[in-house]
Enzyme design. Structure first.
Site, PDB file in Angstrom:
ATOM      1  N   ASP A 133       0.788  -1.106   0.133  1.00 37.26           N
ATOM      2  CA  ASP A 133       0.124   0.001  -0.128  1.00 37.26           C
ATOM      3  C   ASP A 133       0.952   1.340  -0.072  1.00 37.26           C
ATOM      4  OD1 ASP A 133      -2.421   1.393   0.377  1.00 37.26           O
ATOM      5  OD2 ASP A 133      -1.701   2.075   2.369  1.00 37.26           O
ATOM      6  N   GLU A 191      -1.293  -1.171  -5.988  1.00 38.24           N
ATOM      7  CA  GLU A 191      -2.367  -0.408  -6.647  1.00 38.24           C
ATOM      8  C   GLU A 191      -2.013   0.338  -8.033  1.00 38.24           C
ATOM      9  OE1 GLU A 191      -5.013   1.254  -3.083  1.00 38.24           O
ATOM     10  OE2 GLU A 191      -2.951   1.860  -2.866  1.00 38.24           O
ATOM     11  N   CYS A 222     -13.104  -4.738   5.019  1.00 38.81           N
ATOM     12  CA  CYS A 222     -12.704  -5.414   6.098  1.00 38.81           C
ATOM     13  C   CYS A 222     -12.793  -7.000   5.739  1.00 38.81           C
ATOM     14  CB  CYS A 222     -13.808  -5.677   7.295  1.00 38.81           C
ATOM     15  SG  CYS A 222     -13.581  -6.855   8.405  1.00 38.81           S
ATOM     16  N   CYS A 238     -13.992  -9.412   6.671  1.00 42.59           N
ATOM     17  CA  CYS A 238     -15.423 -10.063   6.518  1.00 42.59           C
ATOM     18  C   CYS A 238     -15.959  -9.897   5.436  1.00 42.59           C
ATOM     19  CB  CYS A 238     -15.999  -9.762   7.876  1.00 42.59           C
ATOM     20  SG  CYS A 238     -16.813  -8.165   7.880  1.00 42.59           S
ATOM     21  N   CYS A 297     -13.761  -2.569  11.891  1.00 40.74           N
ATOM     22  CA  CYS A 297     -14.816  -2.815  11.179  1.00 40.74           C
ATOM     23  C   CYS A 297     -16.283  -2.743  12.003  1.00 40.74           C
ATOM     24  CB  CYS A 297     -14.770  -4.385  11.059  1.00 40.74           C
ATOM     25  SG  CYS A 297     -16.296  -4.813   9.831  1.00 40.74           S
ATOM     26  N   CYS A 352     -17.838  -6.369  12.251  1.00 39.62           N
ATOM     27  CA  CYS A 352     -17.370  -7.407  13.106  1.00 39.62           C
ATOM     28  C   CYS A 352     -16.377  -7.142  14.017  1.00 39.62           C
ATOM     29  CB  CYS A 352     -16.897  -8.693  12.065  1.00 39.62           C
ATOM     30  SG  CYS A 352     -15.145  -8.111  11.483  1.00 39.62           S
ATOM     31  N   ASP A 407      -3.089   1.209   7.261  1.00 40.67           N
ATOM     32  CA  ASP A 407      -2.355   0.884   5.962  1.00 40.67           C
ATOM     33  C   ASP A 407      -2.116  -0.588   5.886  1.00 40.67           C
ATOM     34  OD1 ASP A 407      -2.347   3.474   5.494  1.00 40.67           O
ATOM     35  OD2 ASP A 407      -0.596   4.057   6.198  1.00 40.67           O
TER      36      ASP A 407
HETATM   37 ZN   LIG Z   1     -15.417  -7.013   9.390  1.00 39.67          ZN
END
Ligand SMILES: [Zn+2]
Length: 355
Positions: free
Chosen positions: A171, A254, A307, A309, A324, A327, A334
């Site tokens: 990143d 990226e 996230c 999740c 998050c 969750c 970063d």
């Molecule tokens: Zn999450």
């Protein structure tokens, strides 16, 4: 096949030689601009030079190369007037030689002779690779910078791909110039010291501006970009070392095409917004390729807000903190982004093609 370009200085060309190079450059530029307006460009061969001028001269090797260049420029619709077009020679016409000294020979308006080169230690191994056939020499450009003449030599070479399988995500940002992660290992390059040094450069230039010392301002700018380049070399070198020691076979970054790096006004104020991230990516890429590591670019959308999740929410991120909303997973923001980049969560970028 990875390609690098090597910039090598010509060893003190005589004034006569420099004049020849200068004249060739000028003729080549005029010829290229004439070609832009030439109707039958697609069918043009080296004979077309006679139509451009009956008394000027240019080696036919350069003429052919320039016709190819102008055609490709026009195909890509970048056909603006050339301010200057340096003479270029393909691998048939420019040759590296060694006879007590490294030399390069290319056709000029006079007889063809080998011109001695100023070769630095790291360049020597590349020229040796060309001489013993381990690497392939491509196009050579002849150009002048600050009164000195150079050639850039394109060199391509084979590398055996590593059998390593791990994926490293990088990143790039302003608080941390680069954050790398592979599995549970991470590596950070903090931006604050770099930003501090850049502020010093710019405040010095402001003072010089008030004193109208334009020459000194230009010198300071050159010094800064050299320093920036060195930093990017150091960072990229350390990232590749980190990748190799952690069994990495693939690096993902990226695709920053068209992206402004500042994610907030506060960040932009840190004065790293015009840090040469593109240069850093280029260095990482060619060093990775030299190490047999593949590079991929991913779509940059939402990498810092998502996230593991799957929940994607702007609110997940608060400065350097990631938490998050769904969750409650927590991580360094970063680092979380670099993990998402490694997973190519938002997809591989079609826009940026890997060279
Ligand atoms: Zn999450």
């Amino acid at each position: 096949m990875p390609t690098i370009s090597l910039k090598v200085e010509l060893l003190k060309p005589t004034i006569e030689k420099q004049n020849v190079y200068q004249t060739m450059t000028q003729t080549n530029t005029d010829f290229a601009n004439w070609l832009l307006t030439y109707d039958d460009l697609n069918k043009a061969t080296s004979k077309v030079f006679k139509l451009f001028s009956s008394n000027k001269q240019l080696p036919s090797a350069v003429v052919n190369q320039t016709i190819r260049d102008v055609k490709s420029q026009k195909r890509h619709q970048k056909a603006k007037k050339y301010k200057r077009l340096w003479c270029a020679f393909n691998n048939q016409n420019a040759k590296i030689e060694y006879d007590r000294l490294y030399k390069i020979s290319f056709p000029t308006l006079e007889k063809r002779i080998g011109v001695p080169l100023v070769v630095r230690p790291f360049q020597q191994k590349w020229l040796d690779k060309i001489l013993n056939g381990e690497a392939k020499q491509g196009t050579v450009d002849l150009f002048k910078k600050r009164g000195r003449w150079f050639v850039t030599i394109a060199i391509s070479y084979d590398v055996e791909k590593t059998t390593n399988e791990k994926v490293l995500g990088i990143d790039l940002g302003l608080k941390n110039i680069a954050t790398c992660s592979v599995g549970t290992k991470s590596l950070f390059f903090k931006g604050n010291q770099i930003a501090f040094k850049r502020r010093r450069f710019s405040s010095r230039r402001r003072k010089l501006g008030k004193l109208k010392k334009l020459q000194a301002i230009k010198k300071s700018k050159d010094k800064e970009s050299l320093w920036m380049r060195e930093m990017n070399h150091t960072i990229s070198r350390r990232i590749i070392r980190f990748a190799r020691s952690n069994g990495v076979g693939l690096i993902r970054m990226e695709d920053l095409t068209g992206i402004r790096m500042a994610k907030s006004k506060k960040e932009a104020g840190r004065n790293l917004n015009n840090w040469s991230f593109h240069q850093l990516q280029t260095f990482i890429q060619y060093k990775a390729e030299m190490a047999g590591i593949t590079v991929e670019y991913v779509v940059p959308n939402y990498t810092s807000q998502t996230c593991k999740c799957g929940n994607c929410d702007k609110q997940n991120r608060n400065g350097l903190r990631f938490k998050c909303k769904k969750c409650s997973y927590k991580n360094h923001a970063d680092l979380n982004a670099s993990i998402n980049i490694a997973k190519a969560l938002s997809g591989i970028s079609k826009h940026k093609q890997v060279i």
